[in-house]
Enzyme design. Structure first.
Site, PDB file in Angstrom:
ATOM      1  N   LYS A 171     -33.446  11.406 -33.911  1.00 21.15           N
ATOM      2  CA  LYS A 171     -32.108  11.632 -34.466  1.00 21.15           C
ATOM      3  C   LYS A 171     -31.316  10.333 -34.537  1.00 21.15           C
ATOM      4  O   LYS A 171     -30.382  10.192 -35.346  1.00 21.15           O
ATOM      5  CB  LYS A 171     -31.357  12.703 -33.660  1.00 21.15           C
TER       6      LYS A 171
ATOM      7  N   HIS B 268     -29.615  -3.262 -12.169  1.00 13.22           N
ATOM      8  CA  HIS B 268     -30.319  -4.514 -11.908  1.00 13.22           C
ATOM      9  C   HIS B 268     -29.349  -5.670 -11.707  1.00 13.22           C
ATOM     10  O   HIS B 268     -29.763  -6.771 -11.348  1.00 13.22           O
ATOM     11  CB  HIS B 268     -31.287  -4.840 -13.054  1.00 13.22           C
TER      12      HIS B 268
ATOM     13  N   VAL C 114     -27.439  -1.208 -25.965  1.00 17.08           N
ATOM     14  CA  VAL C 114     -28.670  -0.986 -26.711  1.00 17.08           C
ATOM     15  C   VAL C 114     -28.447   0.058 -27.801  1.00 17.08           C
ATOM     16  O   VAL C 114     -27.842   1.107 -27.570  1.00 17.08           O
ATOM     17  CB  VAL C 114     -29.802  -0.521 -25.767  1.00 17.08           C
TER      18      VAL C 114
ATOM     19  N   SER D 203     -20.918   7.669 -30.941  1.00 20.20           N
ATOM     20  CA  SER D 203     -22.326   7.351 -31.102  1.00 20.20           C
ATOM     21  C   SER D 203     -22.509   5.874 -31.426  1.00 20.20           C
ATOM     22  O   SER D 203     -22.045   5.389 -32.460  1.00 20.20           O
ATOM     23  CB  SER D 203     -22.934   8.207 -32.222  1.00 20.20           C
ATOM     24  N   ARG D 204     -23.226   5.160 -30.564  1.00 16.48           N
ATOM     25  CA  ARG D 204     -23.439   3.735 -30.828  1.00 16.48           C
ATOM     26  C   ARG D 204     -24.333   3.525 -32.050  1.00 16.48           C
ATOM     27  O   ARG D 204     -24.212   2.519 -32.746  1.00 16.48           O
ATOM     28  CB  ARG D 204     -24.008   3.042 -29.589  1.00 16.48           C
TER      29      ARG D 204
ATOM     30  N   ALA E 151     -21.807  10.480 -23.483  1.00 22.84           N
ATOM     31  CA  ALA E 151     -21.465  10.161 -22.095  1.00 22.84           C
ATOM     32  C   ALA E 151     -19.957  10.212 -21.869  1.00 22.84           C
ATOM     33  O   ALA E 151     -19.490  10.637 -20.803  1.00 22.84           O
ATOM     34  CB  ALA E 151     -22.004   8.772 -21.741  1.00 22.84           C
TER      35      ALA E 151
ATOM     36  N   GLY F 240     -30.306  16.311 -25.483  1.00 19.50           N
ATOM     37  CA  GLY F 240     -29.393  17.230 -26.153  1.00 19.50           C
ATOM     38  C   GLY F 240     -28.144  16.516 -26.619  1.00 19.50           C
ATOM     39  O   GLY F 240     -27.963  15.332 -26.373  1.00 19.50           O
TER      40      GLY F 240
ATOM     41  N   TRP G  20     -24.602   6.454 -19.991  1.00 18.86           N
ATOM     42  CA  TRP G  20     -25.254   7.734 -19.797  1.00 18.86           C
ATOM     43  C   TRP G  20     -25.690   7.911 -18.345  1.00 18.86           C
ATOM     44  O   TRP G  20     -25.531   8.994 -17.769  1.00 18.86           O
ATOM     45  CB  TRP G  20     -26.423   7.848 -20.757  1.00 18.86           C
TER      46      TRP G  20
END
Length: 345
Positions: free
Chosen positions: A191, A32, A279, A254-255, A140, A136, A12
């Site tokens: 959601k 990082h 994540v 969607s993960r 990605a 929204g 994202w």
């Protein structure tokens, strides 16, 4: 041209960097991991997270000090669990005033804080009222390919919201504004719980009827919890509510759906998270929402069922049977209460 630092080089963060670069901004993408920054600058790709070319004007940094030097805006796109650590480092490093936008969809367990509240606590010179949230229906993968996408930005500071709208909006990335910051953040976070459930439903082999019911009743739970925290129930009928629910509950991008799908097929949570490699915000958000609903006695049966699956090793089919055998009630009860709450605002 605006100098912008994007903190977080996952899928994202990378996609939003592409949007900003397309708009002619000077974009610095912070990670990082030193080796990731070097690879992005060398190959102009971020293959582990996003299958899209990265414009050459995007420069990746491992040093936060260099990434944020002289920028006018900072976009925070790290997982919820990393927000405090990253903002603490940012607070020590930041020398000039900036507009802070966050695009992280989650709630902190235990504290039950929204991301803007966490940022406000960790940043010395910034209250949560100054932060802008961007949320929204926005995979990605599609944003990186410049496919049509619409999102919403919100801030208690309307000037900051307008600035963020101008920063991101273009012909493939349409940006609306909203004055319901609480609703926008909660819709984007909650959601993910329902998306886990949708994935489980598909993994169990259930059909469209089950998924439609899950999404619809899931929306009622989101609005119920949101209204208790001061959000307008009508906000959840917009992009960060219904829109985000549709996209995360129906797409393999969607993960959270993917994680739920594996759970529905019988895999254990630890195994699923290891396979995902990214994540899955819905897991932590389920814990936070379950805790809040229990403390405040808010009815959230789908969330409660998912909590039992995730953290008490309950079988998904048993949870479905439990949900289907609940006491009878009138569906209009929720809708009537939501309308009353909206008119009261």
């Amino acid at each position: 041209m605006t100098k912008v630092a994007v903190l977080g080089a996952g899928s994202w963060g990378t996609a939003l960097s592409i949007v900003l670069a397309d708009n002619g901004h000077d974009v610095r993408l912070w990670t990082h991991r030193h080796e990731q920054a070097e690879a992005i600058n060398r190959t102009h790709k971020n293959e582990q997270y996003l299958d899209a070319g990265i414009p050459e004007q995007i420069k990746a940094f491992h040093s936060m000090e260099k990434a944020i030097s002289d920028v006018s805006a900072i976009v925070i796109v790290v997982p919820t669990k990393a927000i405090r650590e990253v903002c603490s480092e940012l607070d020590k490093t930041l020398k000039n005033p900036v507009t802070i936008v966050h695009a992280t969809k989650g709630i902190e367990p235990e504290s039950l804080k929204r991301v803007s509240q966490i940022i406000g606590e960790e940043m010395t010179d910034y209250d949560y009222e100054d932060v802008v949230v961007l949320s929204g229906p926005s995979h990605a993968e599609e944003v990186g390919k410049r496919q049509p996408t619409t999102v919403t930005v919100s801030s208690i500071n309307s000037q900051n919201a307008a600035f963020a709208q101008d920063l991101f909006i273009n012909e493939s990335f349409r940006v609306y504004t909203s004055n319901d910051m609480v609703g926008i953040e909660l819709g984007g976070a909650l959601k993910n719980i329902i998306a886990l459930g949708a994935g489980i439903s598909d993994g169990l082999g259930y059909g469209d009827n089950a998924k439609a019911a899950l999404i619809t009743r899931g929306l009622a739970e989101i609005a119920r919890l949101g209204a208790s925290l001061g959000a307008s129930p009508l906000t959840f009928l917009g992009l960060p509510g219904v829109g985000d629910l549709i996209v995360t509950c129906t797409s393999p991008h969607s993960r959270n759906w993917r994680a739920g799908n594996l759970l529905g097929k019988g895999e254990k949570l630890d195994e699923v998270l290891e396979q995902m490699g990214m994540v899955v915000e819905g897991v932590r958000t389920t814990k936070a929402a379950y805790q809040f609903a229990s403390d405040q006695q808010i009815e959230m049966p789908i969330t409660e069922g998912l909590y039992e699956i995730l953290f008490n090793d309950k079988k998904p089919k048993d949870v479905v049977e439990q949900l289907m055998s609940r006491d009878k009630r009138d569906e209009m009860d929720d809708i009537a209460s939501f309308l009353r709450a909206s008119y009261a605002k």
